[in-house]
Scaffold this active site. Structure first.
Site, PDB file in Angstrom:
ATOM      1  N   HIS A 157      -3.511  -4.174  -0.585  1.00  0.00           N
ATOM      2  CA  HIS A 157      -4.102  -5.160   0.332  1.00  0.00           C
ATOM      3  C   HIS A 157      -3.630  -4.949   1.760  1.00  0.00           C
ATOM      4  O   HIS A 157      -3.748  -5.851   2.588  1.00  0.00           O
ATOM      5  CB  HIS A 157      -3.786  -6.589  -0.130  1.00  0.00           C
ATOM      6  CG  HIS A 157      -4.017  -6.822  -1.592  1.00  0.00           C
ATOM      7  ND1 HIS A 157      -3.015  -6.761  -2.534  1.00  0.00           N
ATOM      8  CD2 HIS A 157      -5.166  -7.064  -2.283  1.00  0.00           C
ATOM      9  CE1 HIS A 157      -3.515  -6.963  -3.738  1.00  0.00           C
ATOM     10  NE2 HIS A 157      -4.816  -7.150  -3.616  1.00  0.00           N
TER      11      HIS A 157
HETATM   12  S1  FES Z   1      -0.447  -5.856  -0.137  1.00  0.00           S
HETATM   13 FE1  FES Z   1      -0.988  -6.852  -1.968  1.00  0.00          FE
HETATM   14  S2  FES Z   1       0.275  -5.907  -3.436  1.00  0.00           S
HETATM   15 FE2  FES Z   1       0.849  -4.977  -1.581  1.00  0.00          FE
END
Ligand code: FES
Length: 198
Positions: A157
């Site tokens: 993410h």
């Molecule tokens: S940014 Fe979501 S698990 Fe690393």
């Protein structure tokens, strides 16, 4: 810049698969047959014994991944340039002074989050939802932006961490990467899993 890893990619993928399974029970159930067949020293390691790492062969800029308590742990020998970048971007970080407790032992609550300035020891698990970030040491990498100083990038993410595992602002991860308990036994022998004796 090269880096080495003692955990092969397949192990990382397997770890990720296990970690993303619903609940810890699934992990225990799938791990047991493997643990039973281990040699005694391997069994001890699986159940949390400290792990010894010879940091001597790790060259500046190299990253080694070891396993401790079933988790990947990075041992990074930071270059002079990496150390310099760590002193220049506090304003971009969520918790530059490691004020949030529980993410590192007290003896690693310093600017570099380490016992030895050049050696970073970090649990390689993103503090958002547990993916394993990638080592992205190249400043200004085209996919990470001209202001990217180098560090670790989580592809799940988009969380970003610097070479001390400090999390950048405006990413999903809420806190810095964990620094596990560790200390040195001799000049180049690192023991992960145990803090210095008082
Ligand atoms: S940014 Fe979501 S698990 Fe690393």
């Amino acid at each position: 810049m090269s880096h080495t890893a003692t955990l092969p990619d397949t192990s990382r993928r397997l770890w990720l698969t296990a970690a993303s399974a619903a609940g810890g029970a699934g992990i225990v159930a799938t791990s047991l047959p493997f643990v039973v067949s281990m040699a005694p020293s391997e069994r001890a390691r699986a159940f949390g014994a400290p792990v010894e790492v010879d940091v001597g062969p790790i060259k500046p800029g190299e990253l080694q991944t070891v396993e401790w308590r079933g988790k990947p742990v990075w041992v990074l020998r930071r270059t002079t340039e990496m150390l310099e970048t760590l002193r220049s971007h506090d304003d971009l970080l969520s918790d530059p002074q490691s004020g949030r407790r529980g993410q590192q032992p007290d003896y690693a609550r310093n600017d570099l989050r380490s016992v030895k300035p050049d050696i970073a020891v970090l649990v390689a698990i993103c503090t958002h939802l547990g993916c394993i970030p990638t080592f992205r040491p190249e400043p200004g990498a085209s996919d990470l932006g001209a202001s990217w100083p180098g560090g670790f990038f989580c592809p799940c993410h988009g969380s970003k961490f610097d070479f001390a595992g400090r999390v950048f602002k405006n990413v999903p991860a809420p806190s810095n990467l964990e620094v596990p308990p560790h200390h040195y036994i001799g000049e180049s022998k690192l023991l992960i899993g145990e803090g210095p004796r008082a």
